[in-house]
Design an enzyme around this catalytic site. Structure first.
Site: not given
Length: 308
Positions: A143, A172
Protein backbone atom coordinates in the site's frame (compact mmCIF):
# COMPACT_ATOMS: atom_id res chain seq x y z
CA UNK A 1 3.61 -19.81 -7.87
CA UNK A 2 1.57 -22.37 -6.00
CA UNK A 3 -1.83 -23.24 -7.39
CA UNK A 4 -3.72 -21.97 -4.34
CA UNK A 5 -1.84 -18.68 -4.52
CA UNK A 6 -2.67 -18.38 -8.21
CA UNK A 7 -6.34 -19.05 -7.54
CA UNK A 8 -6.46 -16.45 -4.78
CA UNK A 9 -4.75 -13.85 -6.96
CA UNK A 10 -7.37 -14.42 -9.67
CA UNK A 11 -10.11 -13.49 -7.18
CA UNK A 12 -8.46 -10.21 -6.23
CA UNK A 13 -10.21 -8.03 -8.79
CA UNK A 14 -12.73 -5.21 -8.88
CA UNK A 15 -14.01 -3.09 -6.02
CA UNK A 16 -12.37 -4.12 -2.76
CA UNK A 17 -14.26 -1.89 -0.35
CA UNK A 18 -12.19 -0.45 2.54
CA UNK A 19 -14.78 -0.61 5.29
CA UNK A 20 -14.89 1.90 8.15
CA UNK A 21 -14.49 0.75 11.74
CA UNK A 22 -17.82 1.69 13.36
CA UNK A 23 -17.84 2.96 16.95
CA UNK A 24 -20.77 3.28 19.33
CA UNK A 25 -21.60 6.41 21.33
CA UNK A 26 -19.01 5.43 23.96
CA UNK A 27 -16.31 5.06 21.33
CA UNK A 28 -16.14 1.26 21.46
CA UNK A 29 -16.08 -0.88 18.32
CA UNK A 30 -19.67 -1.66 17.34
CA UNK A 31 -19.24 -5.27 16.29
CA UNK A 32 -22.80 -5.85 15.13
CA UNK A 33 -22.74 -2.76 12.92
CA UNK A 34 -19.45 -3.98 11.42
CA UNK A 35 -21.09 -7.30 10.59
CA UNK A 36 -24.07 -5.47 9.08
CA UNK A 37 -21.79 -3.29 6.93
CA UNK A 38 -19.95 -6.33 5.60
CA UNK A 39 -23.22 -8.09 4.76
CA UNK A 40 -24.47 -4.93 3.01
CA UNK A 41 -21.32 -4.75 0.92
CA UNK A 42 -21.55 -8.36 -0.14
CA UNK A 43 -25.23 -7.95 -1.03
CA UNK A 44 -24.44 -4.75 -2.95
CA UNK A 45 -21.88 -6.43 -5.18
CA UNK A 46 -18.54 -5.38 -3.71
CA UNK A 47 -15.95 -7.80 -5.07
CA UNK A 48 -13.99 -7.91 -1.81
CA UNK A 49 -13.58 -6.14 1.50
CA UNK A 50 -10.68 -4.64 3.37
CA UNK A 51 -10.60 -3.65 7.04
CA UNK A 52 -8.07 -1.80 9.22
CA UNK A 53 -6.71 0.16 6.29
CA UNK A 54 -6.63 3.97 6.27
CA UNK A 55 -10.42 4.20 6.10
CA UNK A 56 -10.65 1.80 9.07
CA UNK A 57 -8.65 4.15 11.34
CA UNK A 58 -5.97 1.63 12.36
CA UNK A 59 -3.88 4.26 14.15
CA UNK A 60 -6.87 4.87 16.44
CA UNK A 61 -7.17 1.17 17.33
CA UNK A 62 -5.23 -0.90 19.80
CA UNK A 63 -3.44 -3.98 18.53
CA UNK A 64 -6.11 -6.21 20.10
CA UNK A 65 -8.84 -4.16 18.43
CA UNK A 66 -7.20 -4.55 15.04
CA UNK A 67 -7.03 -8.28 15.60
CA UNK A 68 -10.70 -8.37 16.56
CA UNK A 69 -11.84 -6.40 13.50
CA UNK A 70 -9.86 -8.73 11.24
CA UNK A 71 -11.42 -11.76 12.94
CA UNK A 72 -14.96 -10.42 12.56
CA UNK A 73 -14.44 -9.56 8.87
CA UNK A 74 -13.03 -12.98 7.95
CA UNK A 75 -15.68 -14.84 9.95
CA UNK A 76 -18.53 -12.77 8.48
CA UNK A 77 -17.40 -13.00 4.85
CA UNK A 78 -17.17 -16.81 5.07
CA UNK A 79 -15.25 -16.95 1.81
CA UNK A 80 -18.02 -15.32 -0.22
CA UNK A 81 -15.67 -12.50 -1.19
CA UNK A 82 -11.94 -12.05 -0.56
CA UNK A 83 -10.96 -10.34 2.70
CA UNK A 84 -7.80 -8.23 2.56
CA UNK A 85 -7.03 -6.70 5.97
CA UNK A 86 -4.52 -3.91 6.40
CA UNK A 87 -1.71 -5.32 8.53
CA UNK A 88 0.97 -2.67 8.32
CA UNK A 89 2.14 -0.06 10.80
CA UNK A 90 5.21 2.01 11.68
CA UNK A 91 6.46 -0.92 13.76
CA UNK A 92 8.07 -3.84 11.92
CA UNK A 93 7.38 -6.45 14.60
CA UNK A 94 3.75 -5.38 14.84
CA UNK A 95 3.43 -5.63 11.06
CA UNK A 96 4.92 -9.11 11.15
CA UNK A 97 2.54 -10.15 13.92
CA UNK A 98 -0.60 -8.86 12.21
CA UNK A 99 0.35 -10.27 8.81
CA UNK A 100 1.06 -13.73 10.24
CA UNK A 101 -2.19 -13.56 12.20
CA UNK A 102 -4.13 -12.60 9.07
CA UNK A 103 -2.85 -15.77 7.43
CA UNK A 104 -3.74 -17.89 10.48
CA UNK A 105 -7.25 -16.42 10.53
CA UNK A 106 -7.83 -17.26 6.89
CA UNK A 107 -7.47 -13.88 5.20
CA UNK A 108 -7.17 -14.08 1.42
CA UNK A 109 -4.37 -11.53 1.29
CA UNK A 110 -2.79 -8.82 3.41
CA UNK A 111 -2.41 -5.16 2.54
CA UNK A 112 0.81 -3.79 4.01
CA UNK A 113 1.31 -0.04 4.05
CA UNK A 114 4.59 1.77 3.50
CA UNK A 115 5.54 2.64 7.11
CA UNK A 116 4.41 6.16 7.95
CA UNK A 117 6.29 8.80 9.97
CA UNK A 118 9.57 6.83 9.93
CA UNK A 119 10.53 7.90 6.38
CA UNK A 120 12.65 4.80 5.64
CA UNK A 121 15.06 4.64 2.71
CA UNK A 122 14.28 2.55 -0.36
CA UNK A 123 16.82 -0.03 0.84
CA UNK A 124 15.10 -0.23 4.23
CA UNK A 125 11.68 -0.49 2.59
CA UNK A 126 12.91 -3.41 0.52
CA UNK A 127 14.15 -5.24 3.63
CA UNK A 128 10.93 -4.49 5.53
CA UNK A 129 8.58 -5.79 2.85
CA UNK A 130 10.73 -8.77 1.91
CA UNK A 131 10.95 -9.89 5.54
CA UNK A 132 7.17 -9.65 5.90
CA UNK A 133 6.50 -11.46 2.61
CA UNK A 134 8.97 -14.25 3.42
CA UNK A 135 7.18 -14.92 6.72
CA UNK A 136 3.81 -15.83 5.12
CA UNK A 137 2.38 -17.66 2.13
CA UNK A 138 -0.67 -15.48 1.45
CA UNK A 139 -0.55 -12.77 -1.23
CA UNK A 140 0.82 -9.40 -0.15
CA UNK A 141 -0.50 -6.17 -1.66
CA UNK A 142 1.77 -3.25 -0.82
CA UNK A 143 0.00 0.00 0.00
CA UNK A 144 1.78 3.10 -1.29
CA UNK A 145 0.27 6.36 -0.04
CA UNK A 146 3.02 9.01 -0.05
CA UNK A 147 0.65 11.79 1.05
CA UNK A 148 0.29 10.07 4.43
CA UNK A 149 3.63 8.30 4.78
CA UNK A 150 5.99 11.08 3.62
CA UNK A 151 7.92 8.58 1.49
CA UNK A 152 7.16 7.13 -1.95
CA UNK A 153 7.88 3.49 -2.73
CA UNK A 154 9.80 3.85 -5.97
CA UNK A 155 8.92 1.73 -8.97
CA UNK A 156 12.37 0.10 -9.08
CA UNK A 157 12.02 -0.94 -5.43
CA UNK A 158 8.57 -2.38 -6.07
CA UNK A 159 9.81 -4.21 -9.17
CA UNK A 160 12.67 -5.71 -7.17
CA UNK A 161 10.27 -6.90 -4.49
CA UNK A 162 7.96 -8.39 -7.10
CA UNK A 163 10.88 -10.27 -8.65
CA UNK A 164 12.30 -11.55 -5.35
CA UNK A 165 9.03 -12.38 -3.50
CA UNK A 166 6.55 -14.65 -5.27
CA UNK A 167 3.71 -13.59 -2.97
CA UNK A 168 4.11 -9.82 -3.44
CA UNK A 169 1.46 -9.76 -6.12
CA UNK A 170 0.20 -6.18 -6.27
CA UNK A 171 0.11 -2.64 -5.02
CA UNK A 172 -2.56 -0.21 -3.94
CA UNK A 173 -1.38 3.12 -5.34
CA UNK A 174 -2.79 6.17 -3.56
CA UNK A 175 -0.48 8.17 -5.74
CA UNK A 176 -1.52 11.15 -7.84
CA UNK A 177 1.59 10.76 -10.02
CA UNK A 178 0.00 8.93 -12.92
CA UNK A 179 3.34 8.54 -14.69
CA UNK A 180 4.55 6.56 -11.67
CA UNK A 181 1.43 4.39 -11.78
CA UNK A 182 1.92 3.60 -15.47
CA UNK A 183 5.52 2.60 -14.85
CA UNK A 184 4.42 0.15 -12.14
CA UNK A 185 2.82 -2.10 -14.77
CA UNK A 186 5.61 -1.45 -17.27
CA UNK A 187 8.28 -2.60 -14.80
CA UNK A 188 6.36 -5.20 -12.77
CA UNK A 189 4.47 -6.77 -15.67
CA UNK A 190 0.89 -6.54 -16.81
CA UNK A 191 -0.15 -9.43 -14.56
CA UNK A 192 0.85 -7.44 -11.45
CA UNK A 193 -2.26 -6.32 -9.55
CA UNK A 194 -2.59 -2.54 -9.62
CA UNK A 195 -5.33 -1.10 -7.41
CA UNK A 196 -6.31 2.55 -7.28
CA UNK A 197 -6.50 4.19 -3.88
CA UNK A 198 -7.34 7.57 -5.44
CA UNK A 199 -11.06 7.83 -6.16
CA UNK A 200 -10.73 9.99 -9.26
CA UNK A 201 -8.18 7.56 -10.72
CA UNK A 202 -10.21 4.36 -10.29
CA UNK A 203 -11.42 4.35 -13.88
CA UNK A 204 -8.16 5.62 -15.45
CA UNK A 205 -6.21 2.86 -13.67
CA UNK A 206 -8.57 0.25 -15.07
CA UNK A 207 -7.94 1.70 -18.52
CA UNK A 208 -4.18 1.11 -18.28
CA UNK A 209 -4.60 -2.46 -17.03
CA UNK A 210 -5.39 -2.08 -13.35
CA UNK A 211 -7.04 -4.87 -11.36
CA UNK A 212 -9.49 -2.66 -9.49
CA UNK A 213 -9.70 -0.19 -6.65
CA UNK A 214 -9.78 0.14 -2.89
CA UNK A 215 -12.05 3.16 -2.91
CA UNK A 216 -13.47 4.88 0.18
CA UNK A 217 -16.50 6.02 -1.81
CA UNK A 218 -17.54 2.37 -2.02
CA UNK A 219 -18.62 2.71 1.61
CA UNK A 220 -21.47 4.99 0.52
CA UNK A 221 -22.46 3.59 -2.88
CA UNK A 222 -20.95 0.09 -3.05
CA UNK A 223 -23.29 -0.89 -5.87
CA UNK A 224 -22.25 2.02 -8.10
CA UNK A 225 -18.53 1.50 -7.56
CA UNK A 226 -18.87 -2.23 -8.20
CA UNK A 227 -20.96 -1.55 -11.30
CA UNK A 228 -18.28 0.70 -12.75
CA UNK A 229 -15.78 -2.14 -12.48
CA UNK A 230 -18.23 -4.69 -13.85
CA UNK A 231 -18.97 -2.47 -16.84
CA UNK A 232 -15.28 -2.12 -17.62
CA UNK A 233 -14.59 -5.85 -17.26
CA UNK A 234 -17.58 -6.61 -19.52
CA UNK A 235 -16.32 -4.23 -22.19
CA UNK A 236 -19.02 -1.59 -21.67
CA UNK A 237 -16.65 1.35 -21.79
CA UNK A 238 -19.39 3.94 -22.21
CA UNK A 239 -21.16 2.79 -19.03
CA UNK A 240 -17.90 2.68 -17.07
CA UNK A 241 -17.08 6.23 -18.17
CA UNK A 242 -20.58 7.40 -17.31
CA UNK A 243 -20.28 6.03 -13.76
CA UNK A 244 -16.80 7.52 -13.40
CA UNK A 245 -18.16 11.00 -14.02
CA UNK A 246 -21.37 10.35 -12.10
CA UNK A 247 -19.34 9.53 -8.97
CA UNK A 248 -16.99 12.53 -9.19
CA UNK A 249 -19.04 15.00 -7.08
CA UNK A 250 -19.38 12.41 -4.31
CA UNK A 251 -15.68 11.56 -4.51
CA UNK A 252 -14.83 15.25 -4.23
CA UNK A 253 -16.97 16.05 -1.19
CA UNK A 254 -15.84 12.94 0.71
CA UNK A 255 -12.27 14.22 0.60
CA UNK A 256 -12.83 17.84 1.62
CA UNK A 257 -11.59 16.79 5.06
CA UNK A 258 -9.30 13.97 6.09
CA UNK A 259 -10.67 10.48 5.36
CA UNK A 260 -12.68 8.93 7.00
CA UNK A 261 -14.15 12.02 8.68
CA UNK A 262 -16.55 13.06 5.86
CA UNK A 263 -17.24 9.41 5.10
CA UNK A 264 -18.37 8.64 8.64
CA UNK A 265 -20.54 11.75 8.62
CA UNK A 266 -22.16 10.53 5.38
CA UNK A 267 -22.73 7.02 6.73
CA UNK A 268 -24.27 8.56 9.82
CA UNK A 269 -26.68 10.53 7.65
CA UNK A 270 -27.58 7.29 5.90
CA UNK A 271 -28.32 5.62 9.22
CA UNK A 272 -25.61 3.00 8.66
CA UNK A 273 -23.40 3.87 11.64
CA UNK A 274 -23.13 6.13 14.66
CA UNK A 275 -20.99 8.96 13.21
CA UNK A 276 -18.18 8.66 15.74
CA UNK A 277 -14.40 8.99 15.41
CA UNK A 278 -11.68 8.85 18.02
CA UNK A 279 -9.54 11.89 18.70
CA UNK A 280 -7.37 13.28 17.22
CA UNK A 281 -9.84 12.63 14.36
CA UNK A 282 -13.26 14.27 14.49
CA UNK A 283 -16.33 14.90 12.35
CA UNK A 284 -16.27 17.70 9.76
CA UNK A 285 -17.52 21.18 10.52
CA UNK A 286 -21.28 21.77 10.40
CA UNK A 287 -20.81 23.73 7.18
CA UNK A 288 -19.06 20.81 5.47
CA UNK A 289 -21.61 18.35 6.85
CA UNK A 290 -24.38 20.35 5.18
CA UNK A 291 -22.44 20.21 1.91
CA UNK A 292 -21.97 16.47 2.31
CA UNK A 293 -25.70 16.04 2.93
CA UNK A 294 -26.58 18.10 -0.15
CA UNK A 295 -24.32 16.00 -2.41
CA UNK A 296 -25.30 12.73 -0.75
CA UNK A 297 -28.99 13.31 -1.50
CA UNK A 298 -28.19 13.05 -5.22
CA UNK A 299 -27.09 9.44 -4.74
CA UNK A 300 -29.12 7.90 -1.91
CA UNK A 301 -32.41 8.41 -0.13
CA UNK A 302 -31.66 9.49 3.43
CA UNK A 303 -33.85 8.09 6.21
CA UNK A 304 -36.42 10.58 7.48
CA UNK A 305 -35.28 10.32 11.09
CA UNK A 306 -31.74 11.11 10.01
CA UNK A 307 -32.84 14.03 7.84
CA UNK A 308 -34.56 15.79 10.71
Amino acid sequence: MAKNLEETVQRLRGSIAPIVTPFDEQGNIDEQVLVDLIEWHIASGSHGISVTGTTGEPSSLTLKERERVMEIAIRTARGRVPVVPGTGSTNHDETMHLTKLAQEMGADAAMVIVPYYNKPSQHALYKHFKTVADAVDIPIIIYNIPGRTAVNLEVKTLARLNEDCKNIVGVKESNKDFEHVNRVLLCCGREFLLFSGIELLCYPMLAIGGAGSVCATANVVPDKVAEMHNAWFEGDVERAQQLHYELMPLNDVLFKDTNPSPLKAALGMMGKITPKLRLPMDLPTEELQQEIRSVLERYVTLPEQVNK
